[in-house]
Motif scaffolding. Structure first.
Motif, short mmCIF file in Angstrom:
data_model
loop_
_atom_site.label_atom_id
_atom_site.label_comp_id
_atom_site.label_asym_id
_atom_site.label_seq_id
_atom_site.Cartn_x
_atom_site.Cartn_y
_atom_site.Cartn_z
N GLN A 200 0.79 -1.24 0.00
CA GLN A 200 0.00 0.00 0.00
C GLN A 200 0.82 1.29 0.00
OE1 GLN A 200 -1.28 -2.77 2.17
NE2 GLN A 200 -2.20 -3.15 0.17
N LEU A 201 2.05 1.23 -0.51
CA LEU A 201 2.82 2.46 -0.68
C LEU A 201 2.31 3.22 -1.89
CD1 LEU A 201 6.58 1.49 -0.17
CD2 LEU A 201 5.21 2.98 1.28
N LYS A 202 2.39 4.53 -1.85
CA LYS A 202 2.02 5.36 -3.00
C LYS A 202 3.27 6.00 -3.58
CE LYS A 202 -2.69 6.47 -1.55
NZ LYS A 202 -3.66 7.56 -1.28
N PRO A 203 3.44 5.95 -4.91
CA PRO A 203 4.62 6.57 -5.52
C PRO A 203 4.59 8.08 -5.37
CG PRO A 203 3.06 5.85 -7.21
CD PRO A 203 2.55 5.33 -5.91
N ARG A 204 5.76 8.64 -5.14
CA ARG A 204 5.87 10.10 -5.04
C ARG A 204 6.02 10.68 -6.44
NH1 ARG A 204 10.59 9.99 -0.54
NH2 ARG A 204 11.45 8.66 -2.20
N ALA A 318 20.65 7.81 -7.45
CA ALA A 318 20.74 6.66 -8.35
C ALA A 318 22.03 6.70 -9.16
CB ALA A 318 19.54 6.63 -9.30
N THR A 319 22.50 5.51 -9.51
CA THR A 319 23.68 5.39 -10.35
C THR A 319 23.35 4.53 -11.56
OG1 THR A 319 25.95 4.55 -10.51
CG2 THR A 319 24.50 3.47 -8.93
N ASN A 320 23.93 4.89 -12.69
CA ASN A 320 23.73 4.11 -13.91
C ASN A 320 24.85 3.09 -14.12
OD1 ASN A 320 22.48 3.56 -16.58
ND2 ASN A 320 24.38 4.44 -17.36
N THR A 321 25.62 2.81 -13.09
CA THR A 321 26.69 1.83 -13.26
C THR A 321 26.15 0.52 -13.80
OG1 THR A 321 28.49 0.65 -12.16
CG2 THR A 321 26.50 1.01 -10.87
N SER A 322 26.93 -0.11 -14.65
CA SER A 322 26.51 -1.40 -15.21
C SER A 322 27.18 -2.57 -14.50
CB SER A 322 26.87 -1.45 -16.70
OG SER A 322 28.27 -1.32 -16.89
N ARG A 338 18.31 5.42 0.32
CA ARG A 338 17.83 6.01 -0.94
C ARG A 338 18.84 5.88 -2.07
NH1 ARG A 338 18.79 12.21 -0.47
NH2 ARG A 338 20.07 12.43 1.40
N THR A 339 19.83 5.02 -1.87
CA THR A 339 20.80 4.70 -2.92
C THR A 339 20.27 3.53 -3.73
OG1 THR A 339 22.68 5.48 -1.62
CG2 THR A 339 23.15 3.95 -3.42
N ILE A 340 20.29 3.66 -5.06
CA ILE A 340 19.68 2.66 -5.92
C ILE A 340 20.36 2.67 -7.28
CG2 ILE A 340 17.90 4.18 -6.90
CD1 ILE A 340 15.89 1.85 -6.45
N GLN A 365 10.19 2.51 -0.77
CA GLN A 365 9.69 3.73 -1.40
C GLN A 365 10.56 4.15 -2.58
OE1 GLN A 365 6.75 5.71 -0.27
NE2 GLN A 365 7.10 6.22 -2.42
N ALA A 366 11.88 4.08 -2.41
CA ALA A 366 12.79 4.44 -3.49
C ALA A 366 12.62 3.50 -4.69
CB ALA A 366 14.24 4.42 -2.99
N ILE A 367 12.44 2.22 -4.40
CA ILE A 367 12.24 1.24 -5.48
C ILE A 367 10.94 1.54 -6.22
CG2 ILE A 367 11.92 -1.20 -6.01
CD1 ILE A 367 13.53 -1.79 -3.41
N LEU A 368 9.86 1.77 -5.47
CA LEU A 368 8.56 2.06 -6.08
C LEU A 368 8.61 3.33 -6.92
CD1 LEU A 368 5.55 1.33 -6.33
CD2 LEU A 368 5.14 2.79 -4.33
#
Length: 623
Positions: A200-204, A318-322, A338-340, A365-368
């Motif tokens: 039941q989380l809501k995206p920000r 967020a990082t775009n590292t591969s 909040r690192t993703i 929350q960060a994932i959502l």
């Protein structure tokens, strides 16, 4: 559920019977719907107070087509008799040959069987935004309710009906159809993430995103965000790099306009949402930062330490590292929750996959929020765990290495590319490396070697290519030659590099090339990939095997009609794959050594995609 699947009919004072299809969310043609349509049409044709019939769908959607869940049941049972008959009795007899005029009122979707229903009516009326199409071919079947209109004109109606019901009932149980239906459901399931989307989380609302680095990846990511109507701050280290990044973004947008996927008005709007920056002063109100600089750990750590100080506390980092472990990137911050990872695939504004990488500390929350952003910018988000290479690049690191190992054994690299292309990949591994450039391969080489130990095949081929001035497509010289407006063609002069590579590798038995069939070559490239995918599943890097299937299709171009990597591997069989890898491991070393997961499935006969049993899960948790 069954109560919400129904067909209703209302007869007005004007003598018009309004028949409504109701099967949320897209009014799919479930067997209950088809039977309901037959019942209501029969009633309307029989009633004296009905002068005409209007057919439509509930909630602003006409009909999204046949219920694909029925296809899945056919694949499970092999019984095509469970497919409901609608083409002859309903569409031909009741609608098309009915004595009362029938009109389709189309709004929203009219796809597949839904569109075929409208073609059975005597007339059609549609709203301007209605979407019409026959997408069955993407699932490996043909329109089965008369959609192939030209066939009756060529061979007559009776023969056409016989043929359609028969190139349909054969195709629907084919491996290709099973694979395409599997891929369809796999893509739909990626956003179902336990502990994230079910609590039941809501995206920000992500309104403004900062992108650090305006190179190929950064500019592509910025382009995708801008097209999604998200404001972007593009940061670079100097005015020249910033100008180049902005110019690349403009070029990306112009390319989308030329392809017809973006209007000029929307392009202008997108450009207006872009702002350049040479420092972090514009980061004070951003909702997300996506770092897209080169793969150097100290640089990324420094950037994350800086943005943690300046960005608001809700901002996603967020990082775009591969490749690089996210815990290493964020270890000098206090913001691990909040690192993703936001791993896009090049070119980022075109490739559909977004690999969302979470650590044990990343908040739901960060994932959502990142899943939601992915949807907004029309990406397919796949949530994966944190490890070297994550899901896609880790699974496919043996892909290029296996091809290079084959070259060291004396196999012609252009033959390898042809075999892999014929299998269904967009291009072979060597042309792919040309396209990607050699910089990334060289940057991650030591990372893979450290992470994967003896199952890593250490090759100097790319090093030798770079030393001789070859950079792939970027400078027109790689394994292939690239000239503007012409197809890539093999460069015969690359043979000198290959000869030196083989001399240093010393892997050819007796100094002579080995003899391998096309099937041998195909399997020696792909079976190590399947083997690594088994380790990825064993370590719970992916939520479900289907996630790896759709990621392989969207991220690496694995042929969709084969269902994805794991689906295809299960059609080959774990026992066969294990036996071949075991044989090659004895001949060529640990690069081919079967994983324990693959070995267990080979012995038990269970599919690779099958979830672990409770006993296996408990055993794994104690290890």
């Amino acid at each position: 559920m069954a109560g919400s699947i129904r067909v209703t009919m209302e007869v007005g004072a004007d003598g018009v019977a309004l028949i409504i299809i109701c099967n949320p969310p897209v009014n799919a043609l479930h067997p209950i719907i088809i039977e309901g349509l037959k019942e209501k049409y029969a009633e309307a044709l029989d009633r004296d107070d009905v002068k005409a019939i209007v057919l439509t769908g509930a909630a602003g959607k006409f009909c999204g087509g046949f219920d694909i869940n029925v296809f899945s049941k056919v694949h499970e049972t092999g019984d095509v008799s469970i497919l409901p008959e609608m083409s002859f009795e309903l569409v031909s007899n009741m609608m098309e040959d009915g004595k009362k005029p029938s009109v389709a009122a189309i709004q929203g979707l009219a796809l597949g069987g839904g569109l075929e229903l409208t073609m059975g009516c005597h007339a059609r009326i549609a709203t301007p935004e209605a979407q019409l199409g026959l997408p069955e071919l993407t699932l490996g079947v043909i329109p089965g309710a008369g959609g192939t209109q030209r066939l009756p004109r060529l061979v007559g109606l009776p023969k056409a009906i016989e043929m359609m019901l028969k190139v349909f009932k054969e195709l629907v149980v084919s491996t290709t159809s099973r694979a395409l239906v599997h891929a369809f459901f796999a893509q739909r399931s990626t956003t179902k993430v336990p502990g994230v989307t079910d609590i039941q989380l809501k995206p920000r609302n992500i309104r403004k995103v900062a992108v650090i680095g305006g190179g190929l990846m950064g500019s592509g990511i910025a382009t995708a965000l801008l097209v999604g109507n998200i404001s972007v701050v593009l940061k670079e280290v100097n005015p020249q790099f910033l100008q180049r990044g902005q110019k690349t973004i403009a070029g990306n947008l112009e390319g989308l306009v030329k392809r017809g996927s973006l209007t000029k008005d929307k392009m202008s709007k997108a450009i207006s949402l872009l702002k350049g920056a040479l420092d972090y002063s514009d980061f004070k109100d951003v909702d997300m930062v996506i770092e897209a600089v080169i793969e150097k750990v100290p640089l990324k750590q420094s950037i994350f330490a800086d943005i943690e100080k300046i960005c608001p506390p809700h901002c996603i980092l967020a990082t775009n590292t591969s490749t690089i472990d996210l815990n290493v990137i964020g270890e000098k911050t206090n913001s691990q929750d909040r690192t993703i990872g936001a791993h896009f695939f090049s070119p980022a504004h075109i490739m559909p996959l977004l690999e969302i990488v979470r650590t044990e500390k990343t908040s739901p929350q960060a994932i959502l929020d990142l899943i939601t952003v992915g949807k907004i910018i029309k990406k397919i988000p796949v949530v994966v765990g944190n490890c070297t290479g994550f899901a896609v690049n880790r699974t496919f690191f043996p892909y290029t290495q296996g091809a290079q190992l084959l070259v060291s054994l004396g196999i012609d690299l252009f033959r390898i590319d042809r075999i892999i292309s014929n299998f269904g990949m967009p291009m072979g591994p060597f042309q792919l490396q040309d396209l990607a450039g050699y910089g990334v391969a060289l940057a991650v080489k030591d990372i893979y070697a450290a992470a994967f130990g003896t199952r890593n095949f250490n090759s100097v081929l790319v090093d030798l290519m770079a030393e001789t001035g070859r950079q792939g497509k970027s400078n027109g010289k790689g394994y292939y030659l690239y000239e503007k407006g012409a197809k890539p063609k093999p460069d015969p002069n690359v043979q000198h590099v290959i000869d030196e590579y083989r001399r240093q590798a010393k892997t050819m038995p007796g100094g002579k090339p080995v003899t391998l069939s096309d099937q041998d070559i195909l399997e020696m490239v792909f079976f190590p990939v399947v083997n690594e995918a088994c380790r990825v599943m064993d370590e719970n890097v992916v939520i479900r095997a289907a996630d790896l299937d759709i990621a392989s299709v969207l991220g690496m171009g694995f042929p969709k009609y084969r269902g994805g990597l794991i689906f295809w591997a299960d059609t080959v069989g774990a026992s066969y794959i294990h036996s071949k890898l075991s044989k090659w491991a004895e001949m060529y070393g640990d690069f081919f050594k079967p994983s324990s997961y693959l070995e267990e499935r080979a012995k038990s006969g269970r599919p690779l995609a099958a979830p672990r049993t409770a006993h296996q899960a408990s055993t794994r948790s104690r290890m």
